[in-house]
Design a protein around this motif. Sequence first.
Motif, short mmCIF file in Angstrom:
data_model
loop_
_atom_site.label_atom_id
_atom_site.label_comp_id
_atom_site.label_asym_id
_atom_site.label_seq_id
_atom_site.Cartn_x
_atom_site.Cartn_y
_atom_site.Cartn_z
N THR A 71 0.82 -1.20 0.00
CA THR A 71 0.00 0.00 0.00
C THR A 71 0.86 1.25 0.00
O THR A 71 2.07 1.21 0.25
CB THR A 71 -0.94 0.08 1.22
OG1 THR A 71 -0.23 0.63 2.35
CG2 THR A 71 -1.50 -1.28 1.59
N ASP A 73 -0.50 3.93 1.95
CA ASP A 73 -1.44 4.51 2.90
C ASP A 73 -0.76 5.32 4.00
O ASP A 73 -1.40 5.66 5.01
CB ASP A 73 -2.29 3.41 3.54
CG ASP A 73 -3.25 2.75 2.57
OD1 ASP A 73 -3.66 3.42 1.61
OD2 ASP A 73 -3.60 1.57 2.78
N SER A 368 -2.94 -4.26 -2.77
CA SER A 368 -3.77 -3.40 -3.61
C SER A 368 -2.96 -2.40 -4.41
O SER A 368 -3.33 -2.03 -5.52
CB SER A 368 -4.77 -2.64 -2.74
OG SER A 368 -4.11 -1.67 -1.93
N GLY A 370 -3.02 0.59 -4.03
CA GLY A 370 -3.91 1.72 -4.27
C GLY A 370 -3.29 3.05 -3.87
O GLY A 370 -2.43 3.11 -2.98
N PRO A 372 -4.53 6.35 -2.32
CA PRO A 372 -5.74 6.89 -1.69
C PRO A 372 -5.96 8.38 -1.89
O PRO A 372 -7.05 8.88 -1.61
CB PRO A 372 -5.53 6.57 -0.21
CG PRO A 372 -4.05 6.42 -0.05
CD PRO A 372 -3.57 5.84 -1.34
N LEU A 381 -8.08 0.32 -5.07
CA LEU A 381 -8.07 0.91 -3.73
C LEU A 381 -9.24 0.41 -2.89
O LEU A 381 -9.10 0.20 -1.69
CB LEU A 381 -8.10 2.44 -3.84
CG LEU A 381 -8.10 3.22 -2.52
CD1 LEU A 381 -6.76 3.05 -1.81
CD2 LEU A 381 -8.40 4.69 -2.76
#
Length: 491
Positions: A71, A73, A368, A370, A372, A381
């Motif tokens: 990630t 994140d 993922s 992703g 964000p 995501l």
Amino acid sequence: MNTLTPSHADHHLLIRGGSIVDGTGKPRYQADIRIVGDRIAEIGMDLPVSGAAVHQAHGQIVSPGFIDAHTHDDQALLSTPEMLPKISQGVTTVIIGNCGISLAPLVHANAPSPLSLLGGTDKHIYPTMRSYVEAVRAAGPAINAAALVGHSTLRVSAMADPYGATSDAELAAMCALLEEAMAAGAAGFSSGLYYPTNSAATIDEVVALATIASKAGGIYATHMRSEFEDILEAMDEAFATGRRADIPVILSHHKCAGHANWGRTVQTLAKIDDARREQRVALDAYPYIAGSTVLDSNYVDDITDIMVTWSSSHPEMTGRYLGAIAAEWRCTQKEACDQLQPGGGCYFQMCEEDVQRVLSYPHTMIGSDGLPHDQHPHPRLWGTFPRVLGHYSRDLGLFSLEEAVRRMTGLPAAEFRLRDRGLLAPGKFADLVVFDPARIKDRATFEAPLQTADGIDLVIVNGQVSYESKTGVTARRSGRFLSRHGADVHK
């Protein structure tokens, strides 16, 4: 079965009647699960309900909480600690700091691309990993996080010119920053040798840093120099780094990108098999044919479809395809890309056969990848884990549900050395997901990516009910920073 003693516990929750998929890959079985405090206390049939808050899970799967192995994140944990895109698909732990890109350790008022993927150029305000860990603790996110330290972050922090060669003094400064980060509990070191802020690094520089992570018990994850025509040579470099530093290697978002490279996962997976005979190697992947990163005209080939995920200069073009924008502007796609800067995009650069082949490989974790902070993000995501469970496992039969869960739980917990996570057994931390195997499905699409999944009923993080399908994220956020030392940091 072995049990803990629940009689004097402050918190007592019973998940009753579900089919247990425990994260090992073994067949499911029917049982109840008793949770006391932040741990699983007892698993067995027809457990007494006296004094327990009971959740009925008949007809549903009860599994460990999913671990997102890849990630970005880092900032989302602080700015949106509810972490709805992740917890709503059953993710209870994220691995941050991938691709050489981490929020710490770096103080920079105008962090360059690709560091800007972490929410903006002004987000790097943490001089040490310890200061970032304190910020995570103060934010109190809904899910757990384990952190890698990014090579580009170290370079931008320590070097006058991160696009050039490293001096001895600059390398020493990077090593000191990494040593502090590992002492603060980081899980390992990541590189993004594909990116300009990292690509000038020699293998000797990478080995020097990876050796520090190795001595502290960490791992090395790499976005390799190439996932295109030179992928085999890039893999050789990654494996050589692992051997020289004596450190486990994780190949990030493994793929064969670009039309000319399609089908070569037959070669790359065979090469991973060969390497695994001599060293510890794993990989992660996402279940889509498109990747997502910064917009860069060097990535534009007039063959690959590119969807704009954000553009500071032309935000009205978000969600549109570069080819259509170029036609409207009466210019080449490269020229359109330059006009959209700075920005991000989804690159449709893989083929489905390769995606399925990599997902089928038994040592592939699910991540993922992703972003964000994108205005119109890649659907991975919000949809990665339900997509694997629903589309690839249930609908296509690529692997069993038990095996899909293992790739999301027990396997990443072992590879990232997350103590007492990723498995359902007495004494393990109570990170759990209850979901409907018949209904679980990703709803996020490239056209409409901001959609929660179907079929996730309940998510428990460190023993606390943290998400329910009917009400969303609960008021109690119980995520922790997962230190490599095993002493989880929490409020």
